[in-house]
Scaffold this motif. Sequence first.
Motif, PDB file in Angstrom:
ATOM      1  N   UNK A   3       0.859  -1.187   0.000  1.00 37.58           N
ATOM      2  CA  UNK A   3       0.000   0.000   0.000  1.00 37.58           C
ATOM      3  C   UNK A   3       0.893   1.233   0.000  1.00 37.58           C
ATOM      4  N   UNK A   4       0.476   2.242  -0.746  1.00 32.76           N
ATOM      5  CA  UNK A   4       1.228   3.495  -0.821  1.00 32.76           C
ATOM      6  C   UNK A   4       0.271   4.646  -0.578  1.00 32.76           C
ATOM      7  N   UNK A   5       0.641   5.538   0.353  1.00 34.68           N
ATOM      8  CA  UNK A   5      -0.184   6.699   0.656  1.00 34.68           C
ATOM      9  C   UNK A   5       0.474   7.952   0.093  1.00 34.68           C
ATOM     10  N   UNK A   6      -0.342   8.747  -0.624  1.00 32.85           N
ATOM     11  CA  UNK A   6       0.133   9.965  -1.272  1.00 32.85           C
ATOM     12  C   UNK A   6      -0.733  11.129  -0.827  1.00 32.85           C
ATOM     13  N   UNK A   7      -0.096  12.197  -0.341  1.00 36.51           N
ATOM     14  CA  UNK A   7      -0.816  13.422   0.013  1.00 36.51           C
ATOM     15  C   UNK A   7      -0.808  14.354  -1.192  1.00 36.51           C
ATOM     16  N   UNK A   8      -1.912  15.011  -1.462  1.00 38.44           N
ATOM     17  CA  UNK A   8      -1.950  15.899  -2.616  1.00 38.44           C
ATOM     18  C   UNK A   8      -2.855  17.090  -2.379  1.00 38.44           C
ATOM     19  N   UNK A   9      -2.470  18.221  -2.919  1.00 41.10           N
ATOM     20  CA  UNK A   9      -3.349  19.379  -2.962  1.00 41.10           C
ATOM     21  C   UNK A   9      -4.436  19.133  -4.008  1.00 41.10           C
ATOM     22  N   UNK A  67      -4.670  20.580   2.186  1.00 40.85           N
ATOM     23  CA  UNK A  67      -5.223  21.842   1.711  1.00 40.85           C
ATOM     24  C   UNK A  67      -4.166  22.777   1.144  1.00 40.85           C
ATOM     25  N   UNK A  68      -2.956  22.773   1.711  1.00 34.77           N
ATOM     26  CA  UNK A  68      -1.910  23.694   1.279  1.00 34.77           C
ATOM     27  C   UNK A  68      -0.614  22.931   1.041  1.00 34.77           C
ATOM     28  N   UNK A  69       0.348  23.615   0.428  1.00 37.66           N
ATOM     29  CA  UNK A  69       1.645  22.968   0.193  1.00 37.66           C
ATOM     30  C   UNK A  69       2.337  22.659   1.511  1.00 37.66           C
ATOM     31  N   UNK A  70       2.146  23.520   2.522  1.00 36.93           N
ATOM     32  CA  UNK A  70       2.729  23.254   3.839  1.00 36.93           C
ATOM     33  C   UNK A  70       2.136  21.987   4.443  1.00 36.93           C
ATOM     34  N   UNK A  71       0.842  21.767   4.215  1.00 33.49           N
ATOM     35  CA  UNK A  71       0.203  20.548   4.721  1.00 33.49           C
ATOM     36  C   UNK A  71       0.800  19.309   4.060  1.00 33.49           C
ATOM     37  N   UNK A  72       1.035  19.387   2.744  1.00 37.60           N
ATOM     38  CA  UNK A  72       1.633  18.263   2.029  1.00 37.60           C
ATOM     39  C   UNK A  72       3.006  17.949   2.602  1.00 37.60           C
ATOM     40  N   UNK A  73       3.833  18.978   2.735  1.00 42.83           N
ATOM     41  CA  UNK A  73       5.192  18.790   3.251  1.00 42.83           C
ATOM     42  C   UNK A  73       5.150  18.193   4.650  1.00 42.83           C
ATOM     43  N   UNK A 120       2.439  10.236   5.136  1.00 42.34           N
ATOM     44  CA  UNK A 120       2.457   9.729   3.765  1.00 42.34           C
ATOM     45  C   UNK A 120       3.907   9.660   3.311  1.00 42.34           C
ATOM     46  N   UNK A 121       4.195   8.751   2.394  1.00 41.20           N
ATOM     47  CA  UNK A 121       5.569   8.664   1.897  1.00 41.20           C
ATOM     48  C   UNK A 121       5.835   9.693   0.804  1.00 41.20           C
ATOM     49  N   UNK A 122       4.808   9.999   0.015  1.00 37.92           N
ATOM     50  CA  UNK A 122       4.957  10.936  -1.094  1.00 37.92           C
ATOM     51  C   UNK A 122       3.886  12.013  -0.998  1.00 37.92           C
TER      52      UNK A 122
END
Length: 297
Positions: free
Chosen positions: A92-98, A128-134, A142-144
Amino acid sequence: MDFRQLTYFLAIVDHGGFNRAAAALYVSQPSLSQAIQGLERDVGSCLFHRMGRRVVLTEAGTALVPRAREALHALELARASVGAVRELRGGRLEIATMASPTIEPLSTMVQRFTERYPAVSLSVRVALTREDVVEMVRTGGCELGLLTTSSPLPSRDVIPHHVGDDRLVLVTPMDGPFPVGQAVQREQLAGHRLIVGQRGTGIRAYVDDLKALGIDVRIAVETEHRMAFLPLVLGGVGLAVVTASWADLSERAGALVLDLEPASLQHNILVSRKAQLTPAARAFLEVAVPPAHRSSL
């Protein structure tokens, strides 16, 4: 302390409570509560403040979150590495995205990846934001992560991979204020009502920059939900500045898409953890990132 307890602990954190966590894990709430009580005995401290149906992390619970994620990530890495020989046969791979890049480039990335590794399950989590993704990638949630930005990233704790650019366009009703086929100068937006995203997004930054330049744009609606933009535009509530990846969907829905002048570019960045990645995450990077922009995997 065992991995089951840590899994249950993080499920409560991520789902916001015992009931939702139990449902997501397909376990009974008493079993979940017993596991957390055992974990609290092991660490010698209360991890949650119980407030009716709500729970809030204690100081000890907050300190445990990143360590728990690291421990579970290490276990997943060990399991995945053993199971991955020549090709991935599960995992399984978890990806965060805006919101903006979910249509493109994420759709194409996912399509290519699933064609090559159909046994791997992907989970796409909204940020929601790029800071949240980071932050979600940095802390191991998330890994990515996939984000759009027009300026340098705010963190050195992740590795950025440039995966293309996307220009901003204006979406209006078909009978809107601007003629078909002509680019809209930013000064022409003065006096118009705009539908915008929340602060921390490139789209919102563009609108804020217009106001800083003295262009009198008016915010009609501010929303975190990007899919609300089109219905609001078509309903005559206001105009919307979006990335060009949304152009095809907007036109098929009956809206008019116009270029903006001067052009404004958003950079699509896929970020990865600095820690060793699971085979699934490395494989996704190999599929998604052009070789010229690929860091050492």
